[in-house]
Design a protein around this motif. Structure first.
Motif, PDB file in Angstrom:
ATOM      1  N   ASP A  91       0.833  -0.920   0.105  1.00 36.65           N
ATOM      2  CA  ASP A  91      -0.022  -0.436   0.070  1.00 36.65           C
ATOM      3  C   ASP A  91       0.834   1.301   0.059  1.00 36.65           C
ATOM      4  O   ASP A  91       1.368   1.371   0.950  1.00 36.65           O
ATOM      5  N   GLU A  92       0.809   1.674  -0.956  1.00 34.57           N
ATOM      6  CA  GLU A  92       1.631   3.613  -1.320  1.00 34.57           C
ATOM      7  C   GLU A  92       0.868   4.105   0.142  1.00 34.57           C
ATOM      8  O   GLU A  92       1.514   5.531   0.508  1.00 34.57           O
ATOM      9  N   THR A  93       0.148   4.232   0.429  1.00 36.91           N
ATOM     10  CA  THR A  93      -0.741   5.189   1.524  1.00 36.91           C
ATOM     11  C   THR A  93       0.147   4.956   2.817  1.00 36.91           C
ATOM     12  O   THR A  93      -0.656   4.024   3.594  1.00 36.91           O
ATOM     13  N   PRO A  94       1.077   5.986   3.361  1.00 35.15           N
ATOM     14  CA  PRO A  94       1.819   5.876   4.446  1.00 35.15           C
ATOM     15  C   PRO A  94       0.276   5.588   5.862  1.00 35.15           C
ATOM     16  O   PRO A  94      -0.484   6.201   6.216  1.00 35.15           O
ATOM     17  N   PHE A 117       7.130  -2.784   8.116  1.00 34.60           N
ATOM     18  CA  PHE A 117       6.482  -1.725   7.643  1.00 34.60           C
ATOM     19  C   PHE A 117       8.264  -0.547   8.106  1.00 34.60           C
ATOM     20  O   PHE A 117       9.128  -1.470   8.380  1.00 34.60           O
ATOM     21  N   SER A 119      10.234   2.907   8.142  1.00 35.53           N
ATOM     22  CA  SER A 119       9.098   4.557   8.253  1.00 35.53           C
ATOM     23  C   SER A 119      10.632   5.460   7.571  1.00 35.53           C
ATOM     24  O   SER A 119      11.514   5.143   7.800  1.00 35.53           O
ATOM     25  N   LYS A 172       5.259   8.799   9.573  1.00 33.09           N
ATOM     26  CA  LYS A 172       4.656   7.860   8.700  1.00 33.09           C
ATOM     27  C   LYS A 172       5.454   6.279   8.109  1.00 33.09           C
ATOM     28  O   LYS A 172       6.559   6.952   8.478  1.00 33.09           O
ATOM     29  N   TYR A 174       5.557   3.395   6.445  1.00 37.07           N
ATOM     30  CA  TYR A 174       4.882   2.740   4.604  1.00 37.07           C
ATOM     31  C   TYR A 174       5.208   0.753   5.013  1.00 37.07           C
ATOM     32  O   TYR A 174       5.699   0.277   5.754  1.00 37.07           O
ATOM     33  N   GLU A 175       3.776   0.480   4.117  1.00 39.36           N
ATOM     34  CA  GLU A 175       4.148  -0.985   4.136  1.00 39.36           C
ATOM     35  C   GLU A 175       5.243  -1.329   3.535  1.00 39.36           C
ATOM     36  O   GLU A 175       5.309  -0.970   2.171  1.00 39.36           O
TER      37      GLU A 175
END
Length: 562
Positions: A91-94, A117, A119, A172, A174-175
């Motif tokens: 997923d690009e949305t943090p 994830f 950071s 933030k 991110y996956e």
């Protein structure tokens, strides 16, 4: 504030259950009969229901290009057992905090419950700095020093470093890219975050395409998966569980905070009952939702049935698997009270190292070689197919290796040549193949095997258990008894005919009950029926994982020095 049932369930945190909802509006203005999974319920405006659980029932897949959905994207419904293996697209949305991750992402003890994830910024902790871009493994959510936190880990130079991150940690996140492949069922259970869709890419179709396949022929693109949930709910004047799909066109309002939740029946699963103190047993309960299955006692445990729950306890079972070269194998949990008898079956050993592990002081291990082996050392024997050996012991021996003397581990054996016995040495690293020669013709009870031999142990039923109508083990050509396990059980019987009681597994039987304010007439349980339980492949690995989580893996066999 009213919202659609779909929107409410998609954003609902399972930890916030149960929730009381009031039907506001939709296609059921004056009330209508709605049937799902054989249950009929009337959802009229103003109706109040208590949501006690929800799970993904099916997936709506949008066929997309460049990981994007257009208004013209084709949509298809996919059942959870739809064949195929899929890769998860990161997923690009943090996520903006650790708390958001724990609320939306599945984190748990199962092997799929450890999401990763990273950071884009360094995270400085008291005794460790997490570098930007470093993969952070989320293992579990626990209370640490009075605050909720996530137990995490990073791997550096093949060394794992553990630390905790508080739920209040912001930033933030991110996956990480995931190189594993999953079935749709696994993705539905573990890889679809709340309030988000999931993009997957087809990796392997697992079957030849035909016209019944909802996906285009030769499809190798991406799918955007949107879950449709099956909602479990209790209605105020009903004693069963109703099932509603989340895409039903109904608006609801959450009125939990201003409603007396005790007005509803309180459904309890078997884990809830097991968590009660021993002093609370025995108790009487009515089944709200029974398990599936047509074998006794599961076929007797239907909705509306009243049962007596006498006690909770731990019991021993022997985990056994069918011996066969192809998949899938059948798996069983056998009680020590099983009255059938077993005869031994030959074990197979891929290496000399396995012979050393299997040998015992009780009897000498006699094997036949099934694979040839040429020894690189003159001090050690070469093996031909059909050679027979009596295994003695492991010892150290000198061999000449590249002109130098070297000490290696070997297995001392006696080779049987006609009526003579020759002392020989086999290298412990030998990758050959051996099959056991059985001289013992005795028939054993399962309790005798566990007492006299080391598991794993190969057997076949020689005398079936005559105390049961159908002995499922009798038809299995061979069984490997793998290990003894301890599991949780409840002892129950029927209130209308308490002539026998049954052990029901707490962690493998899906059943909901509510307690009744009735006295138990018979405190002493009747004759207990223990049965062989056949378990699924998934249950088999769950049992093995929980049983062995505190054990260290066995040592690796020695490597070939050449």
């Amino acid at each position: 504030m009213a919202s659609t049932l779909k929107k409410f369930i998609h954003s609902l945190d399972p930890r916030a259950l149960p929730r009381v909802l009031q039907i506001q509006s939709g296609i059921y203005f004056q009330g209508s009969i709605y049937e799902m999974f054989g249950n009929e319920c009337c959802l009229s405006t103003g109706e109040v229901i208590k949501v006690i659980g929800f799970k993904i029932n099916k997936l709506v897949a949008s066929i997309c290009e460049n990981n994007e959905v257009s208004p013209f994207s084709a949509k298809v419904e996919l059942p959870l057992n739809f064949p195929g293996l899929y890769k998860v697209v990161a997923d690009e949305t943090p996520y903006v905090s650790i708390e958001e991750i724990t609320r939306k992402v599945s984190i748990g003890p199962a092997r799929f419950g450890h999401p990763c994830f990273y950071s884009p910024e360094d995270i400085k902790l008291a005794n460790l700095t997490i570098k930007h871009g470093e993969h952070i493994i989320f293992n579990s959510v626990e209370e640490v020093n009075g605050m909720m936190a996530v137990n995490c880990g990073v791997v550096r130079n093949n060394q794992s470093h553990s630390f905790t991150l508080p739920l209040s940690q912001e930033g933030k996140f991110y996956e990480c890219e995931d190189d594993q492949i999953y079935t749709l069922k696994e993705i539905a259970e573990w890889k679809i975050p709340k309030c988000r869709n999931r993009v997957v890419k087809l990796s392997n179709t697992l079957q030849k395409w035909d016209s019944s396949n909802p996906l285009p022929e030769n499809f190798d693109g991406c799918l955007i998966l949107t879950p449709v949930y099956e909602v479990q709910a209790v209605m105020k004047f009903r004693k069963d569980i109703v099932h509603i799909l989340s895409d039903l066109d109904v608006e609801v309002k959450d009125i939990t905070d201003c409603y007396d939740i005790s007005a509803f029946l309180q459904p309890l699963c078997l884990e809830d009952l097991f968590d009660r103190t021993s002093k609370e047993f025995p108790m009487v309960a009515e089944i709200m939702e029974g398990p599936s299955g047509n074998k006794k006692p599961y076929n007797l445990l239907h909705a509306g049935k009243e049962i007596i729950i006498y006690k909770k306890y731990q019991a021993t079972r022997v985990l056994a698997s069918e011996i066969r070269s192809d998949s899938p194998k059948r798996h069983f949990l056998i009680p020590l009270s099983y009255k059938g008898k077993f005869k031994r079956r030959p074990r197979e050993f891929p290496t000399a190292y396995d012979l050393e592990i299997a040998r015992s002081e009780k009897e000498q291990l006699h094997v036949v070689a099934t694979k040839a082996f040429d020894s690189p050392h003159k001090e050690l024997i070469s093996v031909s197919v059909g050679d027979q050996f009596l295994v003695q012991q492991c010892q150290a021996s000198q061999v000449l290796y590249e002109g130098k003397k070297k000490v290696i581990d070997v297995l001392a054996c006696e080779q049987i040549i006609s009526d003579a016995y020759k002392k020989v040495l086999l290298p412990m690293y030998m990758e050959g193949g051996f099959v056991e020669v059985i001289h013992d013709k005795k028939q054993y009870q399962i309790s005798e095997i566990c007492k006299e031999f080391h598991l794993p142990f190969n057997v076949k039923v020689s005398v079936r258990d005559l105390s049961v109508e159908e002995d499922v083990l009798a038809a299995v050509p061979g069984l490997q008894l793998e290990e003894e396990i301890t599991d949780s059980y409840l002892l129950i019987s029927s209130t209308d005919s308490p002539v026998e009681s049954w052990e029901v597994p707490v962690h493998r039987l899906n059943m909901l009950v509510h307690l009744l304010s009735k006295d138990v007439q018979t405190v002493v349980p009747p004759v207990t029926k223990t049965t062989v339980e056949e378990i699924s492949e998934e249950q088999y690995y769950m049992v093995r994982r929980y049983e062995n989580r505190s054990l260290h893996p066995p040592p690796r066999p020695p490597k070939n020095p050449t």
